[in-house]
Design a protein around this motif. Structure first.
Motif, PDB file in Angstrom:
ATOM      1  N   SER A   1      21.632  19.073  17.038  1.00 53.67           N
ATOM      2  CA  SER A   1      21.046  20.155  16.251  1.00 53.67           C
ATOM      3  C   SER A   1      19.997  19.624  15.299  1.00 53.67           C
ATOM      4  CB  SER A   1      22.156  20.871  15.458  1.00 53.67           C
ATOM      5  OG  SER A   1      21.581  21.778  14.564  1.00 53.67           O
ATOM      6  N   GLU A   2      18.883  20.360  15.125  1.00 56.21           N
ATOM      7  CA  GLU A   2      17.830  19.977  14.197  1.00 56.21           C
ATOM      8  C   GLU A   2      17.937  20.752  12.903  1.00 56.21           C
ATOM      9  OE1 GLU A   2      15.773  17.527  14.650  1.00 56.21           O
ATOM     10  OE2 GLU A   2      16.646  17.121  16.620  1.00 56.21           O
ATOM     11  N   ARG A   3      18.995  21.501  12.754  1.00 59.06           N
ATOM     12  CA  ARG A   3      19.127  22.355  11.592  1.00 59.06           C
ATOM     13  C   ARG A   3      19.509  21.538  10.368  1.00 59.06           C
ATOM     14  NH1 ARG A   3      23.128  27.573  11.043  1.00 59.06           N
ATOM     15  NH2 ARG A   3      22.218  28.397   9.147  1.00 59.06           N
ATOM     16  N   HIS A   4      18.878  21.820   9.208  1.00 56.42           N
ATOM     17  CA  HIS A   4      19.160  21.089   7.984  1.00 56.42           C
ATOM     18  C   HIS A   4      19.585  22.072   6.894  1.00 56.42           C
ATOM     19  CE1 HIS A   4      17.443  17.193   9.346  1.00 56.42           C
ATOM     20  NE2 HIS A   4      16.752  18.006  10.130  1.00 56.42           N
ATOM     21  N   ASP A   5      20.291  21.520   5.878  1.00 50.80           N
ATOM     22  CA  ASP A   5      20.735  22.332   4.745  1.00 50.80           C
ATOM     23  C   ASP A   5      21.515  23.563   5.184  1.00 50.80           C
ATOM     24  OD1 ASP A   5      19.473  20.597   2.927  1.00 50.80           O
ATOM     25  OD2 ASP A   5      17.550  21.594   3.293  1.00 50.80           O
ATOM     26  N   VAL A   6      22.383  23.378   6.160  1.00 47.53           N
ATOM     27  CA  VAL A   6      23.218  24.501   6.573  1.00 47.53           C
ATOM     28  C   VAL A   6      24.191  24.837   5.465  1.00 47.53           C
ATOM     29  CG1 VAL A   6      23.045  24.079   9.023  1.00 47.53           C
ATOM     30  CG2 VAL A   6      24.777  22.878   7.721  1.00 47.53           C
ATOM     31  N   THR A   7      24.564  26.101   5.391  1.00 47.40           N
ATOM     32  CA  THR A   7      25.521  26.530   4.371  1.00 47.40           C
ATOM     33  C   THR A   7      26.616  27.327   5.029  1.00 47.40           C
ATOM     34  OG1 THR A   7      24.435  28.628   3.888  1.00 47.40           O
ATOM     35  CG2 THR A   7      23.646  26.715   2.669  1.00 47.40           C
ATOM     36  N   ALA A   8      27.749  27.406   4.332  1.00 44.25           N
ATOM     37  CA  ALA A   8      28.908  28.096   4.886  1.00 44.25           C
ATOM     38  C   ALA A   8      28.833  29.595   4.689  1.00 44.25           C
ATOM     39  CB  ALA A   8      30.175  27.555   4.240  1.00 44.25           C
ATOM     40  N   VAL A   9      27.782  30.099   4.047  1.00 44.83           N
ATOM     41  CA  VAL A   9      27.752  31.528   3.736  1.00 44.83           C
ATOM     42  C   VAL A   9      26.733  32.284   4.586  1.00 44.83           C
ATOM     43  CG1 VAL A   9      28.538  31.203   1.384  1.00 44.83           C
ATOM     44  CG2 VAL A   9      26.101  31.117   1.870  1.00 44.83           C
ATOM     45  N   SER A  10      26.050  31.581   5.466  1.00 46.33           N
ATOM     46  CA  SER A  10      25.041  32.252   6.272  1.00 46.33           C
ATOM     47  C   SER A  10      25.551  32.517   7.675  1.00 46.33           C
ATOM     48  CB  SER A  10      23.783  31.377   6.351  1.00 46.33           C
ATOM     49  OG  SER A  10      24.078  30.160   6.993  1.00 46.33           O
ATOM     50  N   GLY A  11      24.973  33.496   8.342  1.00 44.09           N
ATOM     51  CA  GLY A  11      25.209  33.611   9.770  1.00 44.09           C
ATOM     52  C   GLY A  11      25.937  34.828  10.265  1.00 44.09           C
ATOM     53  N   GLY A  12      26.550  35.667   9.453  1.00 45.25           N
ATOM     54  CA  GLY A  12      27.223  36.829  10.004  1.00 45.25           C
ATOM     55  C   GLY A  12      28.193  37.474   9.039  1.00 45.25           C
ATOM     56  N   SER A  13      28.714  38.631   9.429  1.00 43.43           N
ATOM     57  CA  SER A  13      29.646  39.369   8.592  1.00 43.43           C
ATOM     58  C   SER A  13      31.074  38.922   8.856  1.00 43.43           C
ATOM     59  CB  SER A  13      29.524  40.867   8.878  1.00 43.43           C
ATOM     60  OG  SER A  13      29.933  41.131  10.210  1.00 43.43           O
ATOM     61  N   ALA A  14      31.974  39.297   7.928  1.00 41.11           N
ATOM     62  CA  ALA A  14      33.379  38.926   8.082  1.00 41.11           C
ATOM     63  C   ALA A  14      33.980  39.548   9.329  1.00 41.11           C
ATOM     64  CB  ALA A  14      34.160  39.358   6.841  1.00 41.11           C
ATOM     65  N   SER A  15      33.634  40.800   9.617  1.00 42.31           N
ATOM     66  CA  SER A  15      34.193  41.465  10.799  1.00 42.31           C
ATOM     67  C   SER A  15      33.706  40.786  12.079  1.00 42.31           C
ATOM     68  CB  SER A  15      33.798  42.949  10.804  1.00 42.31           C
ATOM     69  OG  SER A  15      32.380  43.091  10.819  1.00 42.31           O
ATOM     70  N   ASP A  16      32.439  40.347  12.074  1.00 44.33           N
ATOM     71  CA  ASP A  16      31.908  39.628  13.239  1.00 44.33           C
ATOM     72  C   ASP A  16      32.621  38.294  13.401  1.00 44.33           C
ATOM     73  OD1 ASP A  16      30.051  39.241  15.402  1.00 44.33           O
ATOM     74  OD2 ASP A  16      28.963  37.842  14.128  1.00 44.33           O
ATOM     75  N   TYR A  17      32.849  37.601  12.294  1.00 45.28           N
ATOM     76  CA  TYR A  17      33.543  36.319  12.329  1.00 45.28           C
ATOM     77  C   TYR A  17      34.974  36.478  12.840  1.00 45.28           C
ATOM     78  CZ  TYR A  17      29.900  33.941   9.577  1.00 45.28           C
ATOM     79  OH  TYR A  17      28.737  33.382   9.142  1.00 45.28           O
ATOM     80  N   LEU A  18      35.658  37.527  12.400  1.00 48.59           N
ATOM     81  CA  LEU A  18      37.053  37.735  12.814  1.00 48.59           C
ATOM     82  C   LEU A  18      37.180  37.869  14.325  1.00 48.59           C
ATOM     83  CD1 LEU A  18      38.333  40.178  10.041  1.00 48.59           C
ATOM     84  CD2 LEU A  18      39.199  37.877  10.498  1.00 48.59           C
ATOM     85  N   SER A  19      36.186  38.475  14.949  1.00 51.12           N
ATOM     86  CA  SER A  19      36.254  38.680  16.395  1.00 51.12           C
ATOM     87  C   SER A  19      35.906  37.419  17.182  1.00 51.12           C
ATOM     88  CB  SER A  19      35.312  39.819  16.802  1.00 51.12           C
ATOM     89  OG  SER A  19      33.957  39.467  16.580  1.00 51.12           O
ATOM     90  N   LYS A  20      35.230  36.464  16.531  1.00 56.04           N
ATOM     91  CA  LYS A  20      34.749  35.282  17.251  1.00 56.04           C
ATOM     92  C   LYS A  20      35.494  33.998  16.906  1.00 56.04           C
ATOM     93  CE  LYS A  20      30.001  36.998  17.705  1.00 56.04           C
ATOM     94  NZ  LYS A  20      28.577  36.764  17.330  1.00 56.04           N
ATOM     95  N   MET A  21      36.291  33.982  15.854  1.00 56.50           N
ATOM     96  CA  MET A  21      36.934  32.732  15.447  1.00 56.50           C
ATOM     97  C   MET A  21      37.920  32.250  16.516  1.00 56.50           C
ATOM     98  SD  MET A  21      39.473  34.151  12.469  1.00 56.50           S
ATOM     99  CE  MET A  21      40.746  35.355  12.839  1.00 56.50           C
ATOM    100  N   GLY A  22      38.294  30.965  16.444  1.00 54.19           N
ATOM    101  CA  GLY A  22      39.211  30.458  17.452  1.00 54.19           C
ATOM    102  C   GLY A  22      39.583  28.988  17.400  1.00 54.19           C
ATOM    103  N   PRO A  23      38.612  28.041  17.437  1.00 52.97           N
ATOM    104  CA  PRO A  23      38.976  26.630  17.560  1.00 52.97           C
ATOM    105  C   PRO A  23      39.926  26.114  16.484  1.00 52.97           C
ATOM    106  CG  PRO A  23      36.664  26.914  18.067  1.00 52.97           C
ATOM    107  CD  PRO A  23      37.165  28.253  17.589  1.00 52.97           C
ATOM    108  N   SER A  24      39.730  26.520  15.238  1.00 47.76           N
ATOM    109  CA  SER A  24      40.608  26.027  14.186  1.00 47.76           C
ATOM    110  C   SER A  24      42.020  26.594  14.318  1.00 47.76           C
ATOM    111  CB  SER A  24      40.029  26.373  12.807  1.00 47.76           C
ATOM    112  OG  SER A  24      40.682  25.618  11.801  1.00 47.76           O
TER     113      SER A  24
END
Length: 440
Positions: A2-25
Motif C-alpha cells: 500500500s502507498e497510503r500514508h497517515d492512515v487513521t482509524a476514523v476514516s472510511g465508513g459508517s458504523a453500520s457499514d463496518y458491522l456488516s463487513k467485520m470479521g478477521p478479528s
C-alpha cells in the motif's frame, strides 16, 4: 504494498457499514475466548472472589492493543507476516517464528480437542474418543472444504452465542455489585500472580498476533480498510471478548469457592448453588468456546507453513488444503490424552505465553523498519513496549511456576522452549540496534 500514508482509524465508513463487513478479528477473538482463558478466569474468581476483576478488564485492553499492532503490520505490508520476516529479517528468523507458532498452537490443538470432547461427552453421554473423531472430521470437512469464510462465519456465530450464554448465566447467579466495583481497583493478593498471568496470557497470545495478517489477506483487506479493521478489533476484543471474560469471572467469583475446579467441574458445581439453568448455560458456553477456539487454532499452522514454503494460503491451493485437513485430523488423538484438563490448559497458556514476546518483538521491529511505508507512532510503540514487558514477565512467571516442583518432563519442555525463545528475542533486539532502523 500500500502507498497510503497517515492512515487513521476514523476514516472510511459508517458504523453500520463496518458491522456488516467485520470479521478477521472475530477469528482471533474465537481463539482468545477459549477453554484455557476460561480455566484462568474460573480459577481467579473461585480463589480470590472479585479482587482480580481489574486484571480481567486489562486483559481485554491488552488483547485489543496486540491485535491492533498486528493489524497495522498486515495492512501496511498487505502480506503474511512470515513472508515479511523472511524478506526483511532473513530466512532463519522466519523459521524461528514458524517453529514458535507451530509448537504453541500444536500443543493447544490437542488439549483443546480433549476439552471439547469431554464437554460433548458430559452433555450427551457418548464416549469422548468418539467425539474426538467426530469433531476432527467436522473440522477437516468444514475448513478444508469451505475455507476461511466458513470459519469466519462460524466464529461470529459461536462467539456471539458464547457471550449470550455467559451473560445469561449472570441473571441466575447472585452477583454482588459493590464487591465487583471494588475489584476494579488494582491489587494483587498473595499467590495470585500466576492466575493473573494466565488471564492476560489468554488475551495476548502468539497465535492471535501471527494469524491476523493472514485472515485479513483472506478477506482482501488493504490499507484502504484501516478504519474497518480497527473497528473490527475494537468490537471483537474490547467488546465481545471483554464481555465474555467479565461474565465468566463474575459467575465464578459469585458462586464458586473451589479454585481446584476444572472448567467442566465448575459447570457441574453451579447446579447445587445456582440451579440447573446455570449449569447448562455454562456447559453450552464452554462447548461453544471450545468449538470456536479449535476451529480458529486449526488454521494457524497451515497459514505460517504455507507462507514459508511459498504456497498459497487459501483452499484454492491444494497443498494448503491438505495441510488444513492434516492439522484437523491430527487433533483427534487429543480426546484420549490422560490427566487433568486444567493443568494441561495451564501448560497450553505457558507455552503460548513464553512464545508471545518474540512475536511482539518481531511486529515492533517490522513496524519501525522499511518493511512498512510509514513509521509507527510513538504512542503505538510505547504500547507495544508495554506489551513486551508484560508478556515477558508473564513468561517468566509461568516458567517459575512450572519449575517450582522440580524439573519434571512438562516443566522441562516449558523451560527449554522459554530459553530458546528468550535467546531469539534478545537476538532480535540486538539485530535491531545494529541495523539502525529508522526511529518512530
Amino acid at each position: 504494498m500500500s502507498e497510503r500514508h497517515d492512515v487513521t482509524a476514523v476514516s472510511g465508513g459508517s458504523a453500520s457499514d463496518y458491522l456488516s463487513k467485520m470479521g478477521p478479528s472475530w477469528v482471533a477473538g474465537a481463539i482468545a475466548a477459549g477453554p484455557a482463558s476460561m480455566a484462568s478466569l474460573v480459577t481467579a474468581g473461585a480463589s480470590n472472589g472479585y479482587t482480580l476483576l481489574w486484571v480481567v478488564v486489562l486483559s481485554a485492553v491488552a488483547g485489543a492493543l496486540s491485535q491492533y499492532l498486528a493489524m497495522r503490520l498486515g495492512l501496511l505490508t498487505e502480506r503474511g507476516i512470515v513472508g515479511v520476516v523472511e524478506d526483511h529479517l532473513g530466512e532463519w528468523w522466519a523459521w524461528v517464528l514458524v517453529a514458535d507458532v507451530v509448537i504453541a498452537s500444536g500443543v493447544a490443538q490437542l488439549v483443546i480437542m480433549k476439552t471439547l470432547a469431554s464437554v460433548s461427552a458430559t452433555i450427551t453421554g457418548v464416549s469422548a474418543w468418539v467425539w474426538g473423531v467426530v469433531w476432527a472430521l467436522v473440522l477437516a470437512l468444514g475448513l478444508a472444504g469451505r475455507g476461511y469464510r466458513f470459519l469466519e462465519l462460524a466464529a461470529k456465530l459461536l462467539v456471539a452465542g458464547v457471550v449470550v450464554a455467559f451473560v445469561a448465566s449472570l441473571f441466575v447467579v447472585p452477583v454482588d455489585p459493590g464487591a465487583a466495583a471494588a475489584g476494579l481497583v488494582p491489587s494483587l493478593p498473595a499467590d495470585s500472580a500466576l492466575v493473573a498471568a494466565g488471564i492476560l496470557g489468554g488475551a495476548v497470545h502468539i497465535t492471535l498476533i501471527v494469524m491476523h495478517s493472514y485472515t485479513m489477506r483472506a478477506r482482501g483487506w488493504t490499507g484502504e480498510d484501516y478504519g474497518l479493521a480497527t473497528f473490527d478489533v475494537g468490537v471483537s476484543m474490547l467488546g465481545a471478548f471483554g464481555v465474555y471474560s467479565v461474565a465468566i469471572f463474575l459467575v465464578a467469583a459469585s458462586v464458586l469457592s473451589d479454585p481446584s475446579l476444572s472448567t467442566i467441574g465448575a459447570a457441574q458445581a453451579l447446579e447445587p448453588v445456582a440451579g440447573a439453568n446455570a449449569k447448562w448455560l455454562f456447559l453450552l458456553g464452554l462447548g461453544g468456546a471450545a468449538v470456536s477456539t479449535l476451529g480458529g487454532n486449526t488454521i494457524v499452522p497451515p497459514f505460517v507453513l504455507a507462507d514459508k514454503l511459498g504456497w498459497g494460503t487459501s483452499v484454492a491451493d491444494t497443498r494448503y488444503r491438505a495441510l488444513l485437513a492434516a492439522v484437523a485430523l491430527l487433533s483427534a488423538p487429543g480426546a484420549v490424552i490422560g490427566g487433568a484438563v486444567l493443568s494441561q490448559l495451564v501448560l497450553v497458556l505457558a507455552l503460548g505465553t513464553v512464545g508471545t514476546p518474540f512475536a511482539i518483538a518481531v511486529v515492533l521491529y517490522l513496524l519501525n523498519s522499511d518493511a512498512v511505508p510509514e513509521s509507527n507512532s510513538t504512542l503505538a510503540n510505547l504500547g507495544g513496549l508495554a506489551l513486551l514487558l508484560v508478556t515477558g514477565t508473564l513468561a517468566a512467571n509461568f516458567v517459575v511456576s512450572q519449575l517450582a516442583g522440580g524439573v519434571a518432563p512438562l516443566a522441562g519442555v516449558v523451560l527449554v522452549f522459554a530459553v530458546l525463545v528468550a535467546l531469539a528475542t534478545l537476538g532480535l533486539v540486538v539485530q535491531y540496534v545494529r541495523a539502525g532502523t529508522r526511529p518512530a
